[in-house]
Scaffold this active site. Structure first.
Site, PDB file in Angstrom:
ATOM      1  N   THR A   1      72.840  27.057  79.605  1.00 57.90           N
ATOM      2  CA  THR A   1      73.427  27.710  78.421  1.00 57.90           C
ATOM      3  C   THR A   1      72.362  28.397  77.560  1.00 57.90           C
ATOM      4  O   THR A   1      72.487  29.570  77.220  1.00 57.90           O
ATOM      5  CB  THR A   1      74.169  26.654  77.576  1.00 57.90           C
ATOM      6  OG1 THR A   1      75.131  26.014  78.415  1.00 57.90           O
ATOM      7  CG2 THR A   1      74.869  27.282  76.383  1.00 57.90           C
TER       8      THR A   1
ATOM      9  N   SER B   1      67.862  21.833  66.837  1.00 55.35           N
ATOM     10  CA  SER B   1      69.183  21.999  67.457  1.00 55.35           C
ATOM     11  C   SER B   1      70.001  23.095  66.758  1.00 55.35           C
ATOM     12  O   SER B   1      69.639  23.579  65.683  1.00 55.35           O
ATOM     13  CB  SER B   1      69.946  20.676  67.354  1.00 55.35           C
ATOM     14  OG  SER B   1      70.401  20.513  66.017  1.00 55.35           O
ATOM     15  N   CYS B   2      71.120  23.419  67.368  1.00 55.15           N
ATOM     16  CA  CYS B   2      72.003  24.455  66.796  1.00 55.15           C
ATOM     17  C   CYS B   2      72.476  24.047  65.401  1.00 55.15           C
ATOM     18  O   CYS B   2      72.482  24.863  64.459  1.00 55.15           O
ATOM     19  CB  CYS B   2      73.180  24.688  67.720  1.00 55.15           C
ATOM     20  SG  CYS B   2      73.956  23.183  68.325  1.00 55.15           S
TER      21      CYS B   2
ATOM     22  N   ASP C   1      80.566  22.689  75.472  1.00 55.75           N
ATOM     23  CA  ASP C   1      80.401  24.131  75.622  1.00 55.75           C
ATOM     24  C   ASP C   1      81.520  24.658  76.529  1.00 55.75           C
ATOM     25  O   ASP C   1      82.081  23.908  77.335  1.00 55.75           O
ATOM     26  CB  ASP C   1      79.025  24.446  76.223  1.00 55.75           C
ATOM     27  CG  ASP C   1      77.913  24.245  75.193  1.00 55.75           C
ATOM     28  OD1 ASP C   1      78.217  24.261  73.982  1.00 55.75           O
ATOM     29  OD2 ASP C   1      76.747  24.061  75.594  1.00 55.75           O
TER      30      ASP C   1
ATOM     31  N   HIS D   1      71.585  13.862  61.801  1.00 58.34           N
ATOM     32  CA  HIS D   1      71.368  15.294  61.512  1.00 58.34           C
ATOM     33  C   HIS D   1      70.525  15.515  60.252  1.00 58.34           C
ATOM     34  O   HIS D   1      69.718  16.437  60.198  1.00 58.34           O
ATOM     35  CB  HIS D   1      72.718  16.015  61.395  1.00 58.34           C
ATOM     36  CG  HIS D   1      73.555  15.871  62.630  1.00 58.34           C
ATOM     37  ND1 HIS D   1      74.467  14.846  62.796  1.00 58.34           N
ATOM     38  CD2 HIS D   1      73.570  16.586  63.778  1.00 58.34           C
ATOM     39  CE1 HIS D   1      75.033  14.954  63.981  1.00 58.34           C
ATOM     40  NE2 HIS D   1      74.515  15.991  64.607  1.00 58.34           N
TER      41      HIS D   1
ATOM     42  N   HIS E   1      80.606  24.867  65.886  1.00 58.32           N
ATOM     43  CA  HIS E   1      80.561  23.751  64.936  1.00 58.32           C
ATOM     44  C   HIS E   1      80.932  24.297  63.555  1.00 58.32           C
ATOM     45  O   HIS E   1      80.667  25.470  63.250  1.00 58.32           O
ATOM     46  CB  HIS E   1      79.150  23.184  64.794  1.00 58.32           C
ATOM     47  CG  HIS E   1      78.501  22.733  66.068  1.00 58.32           C
ATOM     48  ND1 HIS E   1      78.999  21.736  66.865  1.00 58.32           N
ATOM     49  CD2 HIS E   1      77.344  23.133  66.662  1.00 58.32           C
ATOM     50  CE1 HIS E   1      78.178  21.532  67.893  1.00 58.32           C
ATOM     51  NE2 HIS E   1      77.172  22.379  67.795  1.00 58.32           N
TER      52      HIS E   1
END
Ligand code: NAD
Length: 339
Positions: free
Chosen positions: A11, A140-141, A172, A195, A221
């Site tokens: 990805t 991370s995203c 995904d 997070h 997200h």
């Protein structure tokens, strides 16, 4: 031209390869896949030299007629830097066993622990402190999304504290094995979630507590953000700060963008490759200031927001561009981003 190896062509890896190929100061030396697949076939068709991680895997590619140029070892000899896009924890092993002995710089992804690297990276927040480092990770995203927006507000008005709920996509789009398909899962069940500490690897001074859940969607997200401001700000000033920030866009339900599905449709209308949205989308209607508290809701395209960050990380680590803003502007232009 910086020669970039991409190890792990899934990805993130395939997107970073395409993005690096669009820059005028770097070229893709090759991409590494463990097994033959349609993606391997298309990589070769696109003109990427395809490598595999070990000699043992070469016959599998030969058997299905996919041209293989050698092993990861061969590729690293012809590369200045490697972007490791393998699944979480594989990168840490690669660092110890492969990259360090060969003395090659490496950029890792958010699936690796912060302690694996010298620094965590977000272009808008800490480009300068990653200049010339050997091992960094693009966060991370989710962390990338939070660092872009929290960093913008912290620089403009100061953040006394941030409380964030993350609503995470279950899988995904191509991932048929992962759920949930009929549940909302607090994940992790513990509060605070990991997070917040990950944001602090980039913005150490922000008091942040996060909680997270996973929902049955593959698209994006969503973060519901609540801030206590250090200095007073009006809603208009906050909107203006976001409008002036790079890699953040404002979208509006009144304009028809009333869901993550519509945010992705917007990216398709922009003609983005794979309908990617590199920017963080904030719903304009959600931005509100009540007393010293500020609220907004943002959407993160998990497959692509880290892609421009990887390009800037390559420039920071190799030192080919020392100025964060110049690198960001160059990457944005070459990826066709709005700002
Ligand atoms: P992915 O599974 O889609 O791709 C990983 C690729 O690496 C696969 O093609 C796999 O076959 C290959 N691979 C496995 N072991 C390998 C090895 N030893 N050598 C070379 N290749 C190997 O994973 P992804 O989603 O692209 O995630 C990669 C990294 O990016 C992870 O750290 C992840 O946490 C992070 N990340 C993922 C997302 C996301 O939403 N997918 C977003 C941001 C960051």
């Amino acid at each position: 031209m910086i020669r970039v190896a991409i190890n792990g062509y899934g990805t993130i890896g395939k997107r970073v390869a395409d993005a690096a190929a669009l820059q005028d100061d770097m070229k893709v030396a090759g991409v590494v896949k463990t097994r033959p697949s349609f993606e391997a076939r298309i990589a070769v068709k696109k003109g990427f030299r395809l490598f595999t991680n070990t000699k043992d895997n070469i016959p599998a590619f030969n058997a299905v007629g996919i041209k293989i140029s050698g092993t990861l070892d061969d590729l690293l000899k012809e590369s200045d830097i490697v972007v490791d896009c393998t699944p979480g924890k594989v990168g840490a092993e690669n660092k110890e066993k492969i990259y360090m002995p060969r003395k090659i710089k490496a950029i890792f992804q958010g699936g690796e622990k912060a302690k694996t690297v010298e620094a965590s990276f977000n272009a808008l927040c800490n480009y300068a402190s990653c200049l010339g480092k050997n091992y960094i990770r693009v966060v991370s995203c989710n962390t990338t999304g939070l660092c872009r927006t929290l960093g913008t507000i912290d620089r403009a008005f100061g953040i006394k504290k941030a409380r964030v709920t993350l609503v995470r996509r279950g899988a995904d789009p191509a991932d048929a094995d992962t759920g949930p398909i009929n549940a909302i899962v607090p994940d992790p069940a513990e509060v605070p979630s990991h997070h917040g500490p990950d944001v602090k690897t980039i913005l150490p001074n922000i008091d942040i507590i996060t909680s997270a859940m996973v929902v049955p969607t593959t698209l994006m997200h969503v973060h519901s953000v609540g801030i206590t401001l250090s200095r007073p700000a009006t809603r208009e000033e906050v909107i203006s700060a976001f409008q002036n920030a790079s890699r953040i866009i404002l979208v509006s339900a009144a304009d028809g963008i009333d869901s993550t599905a519509k945010v992705m449709e917007y990216a398709r209308e922009l003609g983005r490759p794979r309908s990617d949205l590199y920017e963080i989308a904030i719903w304009k209607e959600s931005i509100n200031v009540i007393g010293d508290e500020l609220f907004w809701t943002q959407a993160v395209h998990q497959e692509s927001d880290v892609v421009p960050e990887n390009i800037d990380a390559i420039r920071a680590v190799t030192g080919i561009e020392k100025d964060a803003h110049k690198s960001i502007a160059k990457t944005n232009k070459n990826l066709g981003m709005i700002k």
